[in-house]
Design an enzyme around this catalytic site. Structure first.
Site, PDB file in Angstrom:
ATOM      1  CG  HIS A  27      -3.339  -4.772   5.985  1.00 17.99           C
ATOM      2  ND1 HIS A  27      -2.406  -4.968   4.992  1.00 17.99           N
ATOM      3  CD2 HIS A  27      -4.348  -5.643   5.754  1.00 17.99           C
ATOM      4  CE1 HIS A  27      -2.843  -5.940   4.187  1.00 17.99           C
ATOM      5  NE2 HIS A  27      -4.021  -6.356   4.625  1.00 17.99           N
ATOM      6  CB  CYS A 117      -2.239  -3.346   1.472  1.00 16.85           C
ATOM      7  SG  CYS A 117      -1.803  -2.253   2.843  1.00 16.85           S
TER       8      CYS A 117
END
Length: 166
Positions: A27, A117
């Site tokens: 992430h 992301c």
């Protein structure tokens, strides 16, 4: 670059890319300063939920959030990773932060392969969206698709050759 846990943090600077190592993927967030990051969170994902992370593959909308780095990292590890600085020129820090703040609480398109992301934070830092993680995934999908097609063709040819012998 050593990976750190939330309990033994490294010292990110405003505008740095933060790579969080989750069980199945990385992430990405952008460090704003004072312990806060900005990141995109798929609408159906909780703060660090493994099930939510897996479900994010199927999400097409995300919310831009400012959160504490320690909350985003949870029990995972992270590192500062400005890996694209060799190929892309970072924008001035005040521009990066200003761009980031203009997205807070907005809903944005989300797609694991072309609007994830990592794309979001690299767009903030460099002015262009880049994601090696997505490029690798696209390559893997292409390879699997070609391999499946080849096996199907071989199976079809094999079954036709067997049919001729009978």
């Amino acid at each position: 670059m050593a990976a750190m846990s939330a309990s033994s943090p490294c010292d990110p600077e405003p505008g740095d890319l933060i790579e969080v190592f989750r069980p199945l993927y990385q992430h990405w967030a952008l460090y704003l300063g004072d312990g806060y990051v900005i990141n995109v969170v798929p609408e159906d994902e909780g703060p660090t939920s493994i099930l939510g992370s897996a479900a994010s593959v199927f999400s097409n909308r995300a919310r831009v959030k400012i959160q504490l780095l320690k909350d985003v990292v949870g029990s995972n590890t992270y590192r500062v990773n400005n890996k694209y600085d060799n190929t892309c020129t970072p924008l001035p820090v005040h521009v990066i932060i200003q761009r980031a703040q203009s997205f807070v609480n907005k809903e944005v398109s989300y797609n694991v392969l072309d609007s994830n992301c990592e794309h979001f934070v690299t767009m903030l830092r460099y002015g262009e969206a880049v994601s090696n993680q997505a490029t690798r995934a696209i390559g893997a999908i292409g390879f699997v698709t070609v391999a499946a097609g080849a096996f199907s063709l071989l199976g079809l040819l094999h079954s036709r050759s067997r049919d001729r012998h009978y």
